[in-house]
Design an enzyme around this catalytic site. Sequence first.
Site, PDB file in Angstrom:
ATOM      1  N   HIS A 163      -6.082  25.599 -13.475  1.00  0.00           N
ATOM      2  CA  HIS A 163      -4.661  25.219 -13.326  1.00  0.00           C
ATOM      3  C   HIS A 163      -3.813  25.975 -14.345  1.00  0.00           C
ATOM      4  O   HIS A 163      -2.712  26.425 -14.034  1.00  0.00           O
ATOM      5  CB  HIS A 163      -4.466  23.713 -13.570  1.00  0.00           C
ATOM      6  CG  HIS A 163      -5.169  22.828 -12.598  1.00  0.00           C
ATOM      7  ND1 HIS A 163      -6.224  22.042 -12.946  1.00  0.00           N
ATOM      8  CD2 HIS A 163      -4.951  22.615 -11.273  1.00  0.00           C
ATOM      9  CE1 HIS A 163      -6.636  21.358 -11.888  1.00  0.00           C
ATOM     10  NE2 HIS A 163      -5.881  21.681 -10.857  1.00  0.00           N
TER      11      HIS A 163
ATOM     12  N   LYS B 170      -9.692  28.873  -4.955  1.00  0.00           N
ATOM     13  CA  LYS B 170     -10.844  27.951  -4.983  1.00  0.00           C
ATOM     14  C   LYS B 170     -10.840  27.116  -3.697  1.00  0.00           C
ATOM     15  O   LYS B 170     -11.849  26.911  -3.065  1.00  0.00           O
ATOM     16  CB  LYS B 170     -10.719  27.067  -6.228  1.00  0.00           C
ATOM     17  CG  LYS B 170     -11.548  25.817  -6.213  1.00  0.00           C
ATOM     18  CD  LYS B 170     -12.912  26.106  -6.727  1.00  0.00           C
ATOM     19  CE  LYS B 170     -13.882  24.965  -6.654  1.00  0.00           C
ATOM     20  NZ  LYS B 170     -13.383  23.660  -6.403  1.00  0.00           N
ATOM     21  N   ASP B 171      -9.646  26.619  -3.318  1.00  0.00           N
ATOM     22  CA  ASP B 171      -9.486  25.896  -2.050  1.00  0.00           C
ATOM     23  C   ASP B 171      -8.976  26.895  -1.019  1.00  0.00           C
ATOM     24  O   ASP B 171      -7.809  26.861  -0.619  1.00  0.00           O
ATOM     25  CB  ASP B 171      -8.513  24.723  -2.233  1.00  0.00           C
ATOM     26  CG  ASP B 171      -9.081  23.675  -3.155  1.00  0.00           C
ATOM     27  OD1 ASP B 171     -10.106  23.076  -2.810  1.00  0.00           O
ATOM     28  OD2 ASP B 171      -8.525  23.477  -4.248  1.00  0.00           O
TER      29      ASP B 171
HETATM   30  O1  PAF Z   1      -5.371  21.324  -4.379  1.00  0.00           O
HETATM   31  C1  PAF Z   1      -4.954  20.205  -4.746  1.00  0.00           C
HETATM   32  O2  PAF Z   1      -5.048  19.835  -5.914  1.00  0.00           O
HETATM   33  C2  PAF Z   1      -4.333  19.276  -3.711  1.00  0.00           C
HETATM   34  O3  PAF Z   1      -4.962  19.406  -2.479  1.00  0.00           O
HETATM   35  C3  PAF Z   1      -2.814  19.444  -3.588  1.00  0.00           C
HETATM   36  C4  PAF Z   1      -2.446  20.831  -3.084  1.00  0.00           C
HETATM   37  C5  PAF Z   1      -2.146  19.201  -4.931  1.00  0.00           C
HETATM   38  C6  PAF Z   1      -2.265  18.422  -2.585  1.00  0.00           C
HETATM   39  O4  PAF Z   1      -2.534  17.124  -2.976  1.00  0.00           O
END
Ligand code: PAF
Length: 279
Positions: free
Chosen positions: A37, A150-151
């Site tokens: 992050h 990552k996602d």
């Molecule tokens: O990737 C995440 O942390 C969550 O899926 C998000 C994009 C904040 C939505 O809740």
Amino acid sequence: MIVFTHPREWKRLRSELFSDRASVGYVPTMGALHEGHQSLISRASEENDLVVVSIYVNPTQFNQASDLSAYPRDLGTDLEIAAAAGCEVVFAPTNESIYGEEMVSSDTDYGTLTSSLEGAERPGHFNGVVTIVRKLFNAVKPTQAYFGEKDFQQLAIIREMVRRESIDVNIVGCELVRDEDGLALSSRNARLSNEGKLTALFLSKTMREADEKDRTVPPQTLAKWAFDQLENHPGIEPEYVEIVDATTLEKLNEWGTEEARILLTAWVDGVRLIDNSAI
Ligand code: PAF
């Protein structure tokens, strides 16, 4: 650090404290902030006049109540990490302030993008993600929004949502961050034992080995090979390993000119881990 909880507060704060022309870099998160992050926030800070981070554990994207309640929450530490990375404003909505009276998600069907991979394993998950990200964009009205690779599937779906709904925001995809041993950084890693962390390294090792294999092996045979590697490794229970077209997420049947991606999900120590890489 400014912290607000209701979208209407941001409307007021934004015009009071910042010029209307200030570009807003936005990093949506569910808290439990880590270096992954931080790298998104730092990049947003370099590329915009101000940075907004949201911290909200969205109930509608969880499949199991136990997973939702086990999700790590520590707002104080998150605020420190966000500030150190260059964030000036945090949006920490409550269920009511972001959802209103009814906490429901709307159905999203983007074909393979939403039905494959995580969409197949976690029914309703992307309904929750799309619903909340739409609400968050609506509240923050960012110029650019930063999502980690990552996602990978989530990022592809958000891009599609923005395209279909003509939302005025630039989506910036940022490279997945790994620790020095190769473990993909995730808030869920905090739930792994030391032994589990070592076991989990086998996920990225297997993807690296798959990438080094000869391209005479068809993609789906290679994906099956990688799945078997994980399945035969003590302490790992794979859910899927797939090699797909990086844009459409359709399974690749032969190697071509399109960008390919290997994506996997596996359980280690009772924790569901996802990982992916270019292949
Ligand atoms: O990737 C995440 O942390 C969550 O899926 C998000 C994009 C904040 C939505 O809740």
